[in-house]
Motif scaffolding. Structure first.
Motif, mmCIF file in Angstrom:
data_model
loop_
_atom_site.group_PDB
_atom_site.id
_atom_site.type_symbol
_atom_site.label_atom_id
_atom_site.label_comp_id
_atom_site.label_asym_id
_atom_site.label_seq_id
_atom_site.Cartn_x
_atom_site.Cartn_y
_atom_site.Cartn_z
ATOM 1 N N ILE A 110 0.658 -1.580 -0.235
ATOM 2 C CA ILE A 110 -0.189 -0.007 -0.104
ATOM 3 C C ILE A 110 0.654 1.335 0.279
ATOM 4 O O ILE A 110 0.478 2.401 -0.755
ATOM 5 C CB ILE A 110 -0.595 0.174 1.648
ATOM 6 N N ILE A 111 2.475 0.955 0.624
ATOM 7 C CA ILE A 111 2.975 2.192 0.531
ATOM 8 C C ILE A 111 3.712 2.692 -0.086
ATOM 9 O O ILE A 111 4.011 3.905 -1.151
ATOM 10 C CB ILE A 111 3.620 2.432 2.610
ATOM 11 N N ALA A 141 -5.564 11.773 -4.260
ATOM 12 C CA ALA A 141 -5.818 10.961 -2.851
ATOM 13 C C ALA A 141 -7.003 10.337 -1.998
ATOM 14 O O ALA A 141 -8.009 9.827 -2.877
ATOM 15 C CB ALA A 141 -5.004 12.215 -1.313
ATOM 16 N N SER A 142 -7.736 11.119 -1.110
ATOM 17 C CA SER A 142 -9.011 10.423 -0.782
ATOM 18 C C SER A 142 -8.962 11.302 0.679
ATOM 19 O O SER A 142 -7.736 11.437 1.550
ATOM 20 C CB SER A 142 -9.043 8.490 0.087
ATOM 21 N N ASP A 143 -10.449 11.341 0.634
ATOM 22 C CA ASP A 143 -10.823 12.204 1.794
ATOM 23 C C ASP A 143 -10.385 10.412 3.452
ATOM 24 O O ASP A 143 -10.831 11.005 4.425
ATOM 25 C CB ASP A 143 -12.463 12.193 2.516
ATOM 26 N N ALA A 144 -10.210 10.073 3.128
ATOM 27 C CA ALA A 144 -9.493 9.318 3.928
ATOM 28 C C ALA A 144 -8.371 10.090 4.805
ATOM 29 O O ALA A 144 -8.154 9.325 5.966
ATOM 30 C CB ALA A 144 -9.576 7.645 3.903
ATOM 31 N N VAL A 147 -9.242 13.083 7.239
ATOM 32 C CA VAL A 147 -10.022 11.993 8.498
ATOM 33 C C VAL A 147 -10.065 10.844 9.119
ATOM 34 O O VAL A 147 -10.506 10.392 10.100
ATOM 35 C CB VAL A 147 -12.052 12.955 8.082
ATOM 36 N N GLY A 148 -9.815 9.860 8.691
ATOM 37 C CA GLY A 148 -9.625 8.844 8.808
ATOM 38 C C GLY A 148 -10.628 8.195 8.348
ATOM 39 O O GLY A 148 -11.730 8.123 8.137
ATOM 40 N N SER A 149 -9.962 6.385 8.486
ATOM 41 C CA SER A 149 -11.628 5.216 7.360
ATOM 42 C C SER A 149 -10.825 4.171 8.058
ATOM 43 O O SER A 149 -10.471 3.774 7.710
ATOM 44 C CB SER A 149 -11.828 5.725 6.036
ATOM 45 N N SER A 150 -11.847 4.078 9.231
ATOM 46 C CA SER A 150 -12.115 2.349 10.024
ATOM 47 C C SER A 150 -11.625 1.639 8.826
ATOM 48 O O SER A 150 -12.306 1.711 7.968
ATOM 49 C CB SER A 150 -13.442 2.019 10.929
ATOM 50 N N GLY A 151 -10.900 0.389 8.851
ATOM 51 C CA GLY A 151 -10.490 -0.816 7.849
ATOM 52 C C GLY A 151 -9.524 -0.869 7.130
ATOM 53 O O GLY A 151 -9.552 -0.742 5.809
ATOM 54 N N GLU A 152 -9.178 0.565 6.928
ATOM 55 C CA GLU A 152 -8.189 1.649 6.137
ATOM 56 C C GLU A 152 -7.411 2.496 6.439
ATOM 57 O O GLU A 152 -7.091 3.993 6.271
ATOM 58 C CB GLU A 152 -9.346 2.451 4.635
ATOM 59 N N VAL A 153 -6.752 1.704 7.841
ATOM 60 C CA VAL A 153 -5.561 2.537 8.280
ATOM 61 C C VAL A 153 -4.603 3.266 7.610
ATOM 62 O O VAL A 153 -3.695 4.086 7.391
ATOM 63 C CB VAL A 153 -5.635 1.914 9.222
ATOM 64 N N VAL A 154 -3.207 2.219 7.100
ATOM 65 C CA VAL A 154 -2.289 2.531 6.179
ATOM 66 C C VAL A 154 -2.789 3.437 4.776
ATOM 67 O O VAL A 154 -1.917 4.036 4.630
ATOM 68 C CB VAL A 154 -1.702 0.714 5.932
ATOM 69 N N TYR A 155 -3.902 3.113 4.674
ATOM 70 C CA TYR A 155 -4.129 3.371 3.355
ATOM 71 C C TYR A 155 -4.882 5.458 3.921
ATOM 72 O O TYR A 155 -4.215 6.404 3.180
ATOM 73 C CB TYR A 155 -5.506 2.827 3.070
ATOM 74 N N SER A 156 -5.337 5.501 4.577
ATOM 75 C CA SER A 156 -5.047 6.894 5.097
ATOM 76 C C SER A 156 -3.533 7.468 5.216
ATOM 77 O O SER A 156 -4.333 8.607 4.994
ATOM 78 C CB SER A 156 -6.458 6.772 6.593
ATOM 79 N N ALA A 157 -3.347 6.598 5.569
ATOM 80 C CA ALA A 157 -1.768 7.405 6.443
ATOM 81 C C ALA A 157 -1.154 7.485 5.038
ATOM 82 O O ALA A 157 -0.765 8.767 4.837
ATOM 83 C CB ALA A 157 -0.689 6.221 7.234
#
Length: 251
Positions: A110-111, A141-144, A147-157
């Motif tokens: 993902i990174i 990018a993404s709004d994740a 603001v962060g998104s549950s189930g997508e922690v590394v994706y959000s990072a």
């Protein structure tokens, strides 16, 4: 035809938002290099765009996490169409699951695609843009990432990193006539949203209910904003982060 005479390169453009972005840029007159890790998808998407809009296109293949492949793809695009004037960094991957259930191998992939890939592709086109004194770079990018998104922690990072990368780069390259902006889609009708539904239908349903417009976006609705940022109408916009989320996030 606001982009007549310009060459665009879109990563992850074999399907979904990337394919819609390639189509939107072509509709405004740009020649488009359709880049995807799947060579068949890239070729098919490029042919479809050319057929609809009568512009020059080429399908190029690259895993954006691999620097040599990226540089080769940029060279192929330039040889076929000319130097890249507009870059859209769209390629991304995700694995939807709780962070404590995820693996180091998943984090690394993902990174390497989402963040390092965006950096790598940008670097591959930047010298040419600087030499010509002009360029448009748009990151997806993404709004994740905001603001962060549950189930997508590394994706959000990674998406938060893309946002920060875009802001910092915009400051460095503005004096060369290059703008850098970031579009943050909310839930969009793509394969990634399908992963969320597979992970938890309850989470998917709750997310859709929370959107003031009460539906996910269509890829073309994201693409229209990206295309605007590529045109001269957005020439005085740089370092900005735009959410296209149906009101789900208002940041």
């Amino acid at each position: 035809m606001e982009l007549q005479g310009r060459v665009a390169m879109v990563t992850g453009a074999g399907r979904g938002i990337g394919a819609a972005v390639a189509d939107a840029l072509a509709a405004r007159g740009a020649a488009v290099a359709v880049c995807d890790v799947n060579s068949e998808a890239a070729a098919e998407s490029a042919a479809a765009v050319a057929g609809r809009h009568g512009v020059r296109t080429v399908g190029v293949t690259a895993d954006v996490s691999e620097g040599a492949a990226v540089r080769a793809a940029v060279e192929t695009a330039a040889a076929a169409l000319g130097p890249v004037d507009v870059l859209v960094n769209n390629a991304a991957v995700d694995v939807v699951k709780r962070f404590v259930d995820s693996t180091e191998e998943e984090w690394d992939r993902i990174i390497s695609v989402n963040l390092r890939g965006t950096i790598t592709v940008t670097r591959a086109v930047l010298d040419g843009m600087i030499a010509r004194g002009t360029g448009r770079i748009v990151h997806i990018a993404s709004d994740a990432g905001r603001v962060g998104s549950s189930g997508e922690v590394v994706y959000s990072a990674t998406k938060g990193g893309v946002i920060a990368f875009g802001k910092a780069l915009a400051r460095e390259v503005a004096r060369h006539g290059i703008t850098v902006n970031t579009v943050c889609p909310g839930p969009t009708d793509t394969a990634l949203l399908g992963q969320v539904a597979e992970y938890s239908q309850k989470m998917y349903d709750a997310t859709i209910r929370a959107i003031p417009l009460r539906r996910p976006a269509e890829p073309a609705e994201i693409a229209g904003v990206v295309a605007f940022l590529a045109t001269d109408a957005a020439a005085y916009m740089t370092g900005q982060t735009l959410s296209v989320s149906g009101g789900l996030t208002m940041v």
